[in-house]
Design a protein around this motif. Sequence first.
Motif, mmCIF file in Angstrom:
data_model
loop_
_atom_site.group_PDB
_atom_site.id
_atom_site.type_symbol
_atom_site.label_atom_id
_atom_site.label_comp_id
_atom_site.label_asym_id
_atom_site.label_seq_id
_atom_site.Cartn_x
_atom_site.Cartn_y
_atom_site.Cartn_z
ATOM 1 N N ILE A 103 0.837 -1.208 0.000
ATOM 2 C CA ILE A 103 0.000 0.000 0.000
ATOM 3 C C ILE A 103 0.871 1.256 0.000
ATOM 4 C CG2 ILE A 103 -1.630 1.362 1.388
ATOM 5 C CD1 ILE A 103 -3.048 -0.961 0.213
ATOM 6 N N LEU A 104 1.868 1.290 0.898
ATOM 7 C CA LEU A 104 2.711 2.484 1.018
ATOM 8 C C LEU A 104 3.545 2.714 -0.232
ATOM 9 C CD1 LEU A 104 3.844 2.146 4.726
ATOM 10 C CD2 LEU A 104 2.166 3.750 3.781
ATOM 11 N N GLU A 105 4.118 1.646 -0.782
ATOM 12 C CA GLU A 105 4.920 1.804 -1.997
ATOM 13 C C GLU A 105 4.047 2.246 -3.170
ATOM 14 O OE1 GLU A 105 7.153 -1.814 -2.485
ATOM 15 O OE2 GLU A 105 8.629 -1.186 -0.982
ATOM 16 N N GLY A 106 2.808 1.783 -3.204
ATOM 17 C CA GLY A 106 1.880 2.220 -4.240
ATOM 18 C C GLY A 106 1.564 3.701 -4.140
ATOM 19 N N GLU A 107 1.649 4.253 -2.935
ATOM 20 C CA GLU A 107 1.417 5.685 -2.714
ATOM 21 C C GLU A 107 2.700 6.507 -2.800
ATOM 22 O OE1 GLU A 107 -1.467 7.305 -2.243
ATOM 23 O OE2 GLU A 107 -2.618 5.462 -2.460
ATOM 24 N N GLY A 108 3.811 5.838 -3.072
ATOM 25 C CA GLY A 108 5.081 6.547 -3.218
ATOM 26 C C GLY A 108 5.786 6.856 -1.911
ATOM 27 N N ILE A 109 5.437 6.131 -0.857
ATOM 28 C CA ILE A 109 6.072 6.328 0.449
ATOM 29 C C ILE A 109 7.053 5.185 0.686
ATOM 30 C CG2 ILE A 109 5.700 6.431 2.937
ATOM 31 C CD1 ILE A 109 2.967 7.661 2.361
ATOM 32 N N GLY A 110 8.307 5.534 0.874
ATOM 33 C CA GLY A 110 9.318 4.524 1.148
ATOM 34 C C GLY A 110 9.211 4.020 2.574
ATOM 35 N N CYS A 111 9.469 2.748 2.757
ATOM 36 C CA CYS A 111 9.415 2.165 4.099
ATOM 37 C C CYS A 111 10.500 1.095 4.230
ATOM 38 C CB CYS A 111 8.035 1.585 4.389
ATOM 39 S SG CYS A 111 7.465 0.399 3.184
ATOM 40 N N PHE A 112 10.793 0.744 5.458
ATOM 41 C CA PHE A 112 11.855 -0.212 5.751
ATOM 42 C C PHE A 112 11.353 -1.180 6.811
ATOM 43 C CE2 PHE A 112 15.627 -1.524 8.167
ATOM 44 C CZ PHE A 112 16.382 -2.056 7.146
ATOM 45 N N GLN A 113 11.516 -2.475 6.541
ATOM 46 C CA GLN A 113 11.106 -3.500 7.505
ATOM 47 C C GLN A 113 12.274 -3.827 8.431
ATOM 48 O OE1 GLN A 113 9.039 -6.937 5.862
ATOM 49 N NE2 GLN A 113 8.984 -5.856 3.895
ATOM 50 N N MET A 114 11.987 -3.827 9.714
ATOM 51 C CA MET A 114 13.004 -4.181 10.696
ATOM 52 C C MET A 114 12.607 -5.488 11.380
ATOM 53 S SD MET A 114 14.044 -0.517 12.313
ATOM 54 C CE MET A 114 15.508 -1.160 13.087
ATOM 55 N N ASP A 115 13.589 -6.194 11.880
ATOM 56 C CA ASP A 115 13.407 -7.451 12.613
ATOM 57 C C ASP A 115 12.889 -8.578 11.730
ATOM 58 O OD1 ASP A 115 14.091 -5.958 14.928
ATOM 59 O OD2 ASP A 115 12.001 -5.360 15.151
ATOM 60 N N VAL A 116 13.120 -8.512 10.435
ATOM 61 C CA VAL A 116 12.631 -9.532 9.510
ATOM 62 C C VAL A 116 13.310 -10.869 9.757
ATOM 63 C CG1 VAL A 116 12.455 -10.169 7.079
ATOM 64 C CG2 VAL A 116 12.076 -7.807 7.778
ATOM 65 N N HIS A 117 14.573 -10.850 10.060
ATOM 66 C CA HIS A 117 15.326 -12.095 10.204
ATOM 67 C C HIS A 117 15.435 -12.561 11.653
ATOM 68 C CE1 HIS A 117 16.221 -11.863 5.995
ATOM 69 N NE2 HIS A 117 16.634 -10.628 6.162
ATOM 70 N N MET A 118 14.591 -12.064 12.518
ATOM 71 C CA MET A 118 14.626 -12.471 13.920
ATOM 72 C C MET A 118 14.118 -13.896 14.110
ATOM 73 S SD MET A 118 16.092 -10.153 15.587
ATOM 74 C CE MET A 118 15.741 -10.603 17.255
ATOM 75 N N SER A 119 13.461 -14.467 13.097
ATOM 76 C CA SER A 119 12.964 -15.833 13.219
ATOM 77 C C SER A 119 14.102 -16.822 13.442
ATOM 78 C CB SER A 119 12.165 -16.225 11.977
ATOM 79 O OG SER A 119 12.987 -16.223 10.831
ATOM 80 N N VAL A 120 15.306 -16.464 13.027
ATOM 81 C CA VAL A 120 16.466 -17.318 13.271
ATOM 82 C C VAL A 120 16.703 -17.466 14.769
ATOM 83 C CG1 VAL A 120 18.961 -17.510 12.969
ATOM 84 C CG2 VAL A 120 17.543 -16.709 11.087
ATOM 85 N N LEU A 121 16.506 -16.393 15.515
ATOM 86 C CA LEU A 121 16.712 -16.424 16.957
ATOM 87 C C LEU A 121 15.543 -17.037 17.721
ATOM 88 C CD1 LEU A 121 18.248 -12.884 17.457
ATOM 89 C CD2 LEU A 121 19.440 -15.061 17.376
ATOM 90 N N GLU A 122 14.332 -16.841 17.208
ATOM 91 C CA GLU A 122 13.158 -17.299 17.944
ATOM 92 C C GLU A 122 12.708 -18.694 17.537
ATOM 93 O OE1 GLU A 122 9.446 -15.660 15.356
ATOM 94 O OE2 GLU A 122 10.269 -14.325 16.856
ATOM 95 N N GLY A 123 13.284 -19.252 16.483
ATOM 96 C CA GLY A 123 12.899 -20.586 16.051
ATOM 97 C C GLY A 123 11.663 -20.607 15.170
ATOM 98 N N SER A 124 11.369 -19.519 14.482
ATOM 99 C CA SER A 124 10.250 -19.417 13.533
ATOM 100 C C SER A 124 8.883 -19.637 14.161
ATOM 101 C CB SER A 124 10.452 -20.393 12.367
ATOM 102 O OG SER A 124 11.614 -20.085 11.659
ATOM 103 N N ILE A 125 8.707 -19.272 15.422
ATOM 104 C CA ILE A 125 7.404 -19.435 16.048
ATOM 105 C C ILE A 125 6.596 -18.141 16.053
ATOM 106 C CG2 ILE A 125 8.038 -21.403 17.467
ATOM 107 C CD1 ILE A 125 8.486 -19.514 19.809
ATOM 108 N N GLY A 126 7.174 -17.051 15.575
ATOM 109 C CA GLY A 126 6.438 -15.799 15.419
ATOM 110 C C GLY A 126 6.180 -15.025 16.695
ATOM 111 N N VAL A 127 7.060 -15.154 17.673
ATOM 112 C CA VAL A 127 6.874 -14.460 18.950
ATOM 113 C C VAL A 127 7.331 -13.010 18.867
ATOM 114 C CG1 VAL A 127 7.555 -14.431 21.370
ATOM 115 C CG2 VAL A 127 7.096 -16.587 20.251
ATOM 116 N N LEU A 128 8.416 -12.771 18.185
ATOM 117 C CA LEU A 128 8.974 -11.423 18.102
ATOM 118 C C LEU A 128 8.318 -10.640 16.967
ATOM 119 C CD1 LEU A 128 12.735 -12.332 18.577
ATOM 120 C CD2 LEU A 128 11.150 -11.466 20.288
ATOM 121 N N PRO A 129 7.778 -9.470 17.254
ATOM 122 C CA PRO A 129 7.097 -8.697 16.206
ATOM 123 C C PRO A 129 8.072 -8.050 15.233
ATOM 124 C CG PRO A 129 7.089 -7.492 18.259
ATOM 125 C CD PRO A 129 7.689 -8.831 18.553
ATOM 126 N N ARG A 130 7.589 -7.838 14.042
ATOM 127 C CA ARG A 130 8.326 -7.091 13.031
ATOM 128 C C ARG A 130 7.852 -5.643 13.071
ATOM 129 N NH1 ARG A 130 8.125 -11.119 7.812
ATOM 130 N NH2 ARG A 130 9.060 -12.894 8.878
#
Length: 72
Positions: free
Chosen positions: A19-46
């Motif tokens: 949605i944001l990129e379609g409106e021309g607003i740049g954004c950055f995702q943080m904590d994307v690779h935290m699943s390595v630390l948490e074991g892919s159970i989705g506890v840590l929010p992005r």
Amino acid sequence: MKELLRTNDPTVIAFAVAILEGEGIGCFQMDVHMSVLEGSIGVLPRRLMVADRDLFQARAILRDVDLLPDDR
């Protein structure tokens, strides 16, 4: 950069980015690779970050598509 959205649901982040990129607003995702630390159970929010100057407009856009509550 300011935090716009924090969620454990990767589909919400993907939708918000599209949605944001379609409106021309740049954004950055943080904590994307935290699943390595948490074991892919989705506890840590992005987090989705935007530039300070885009925060107001990005919040309004995500409120319009019901991704943000009205008080945020």
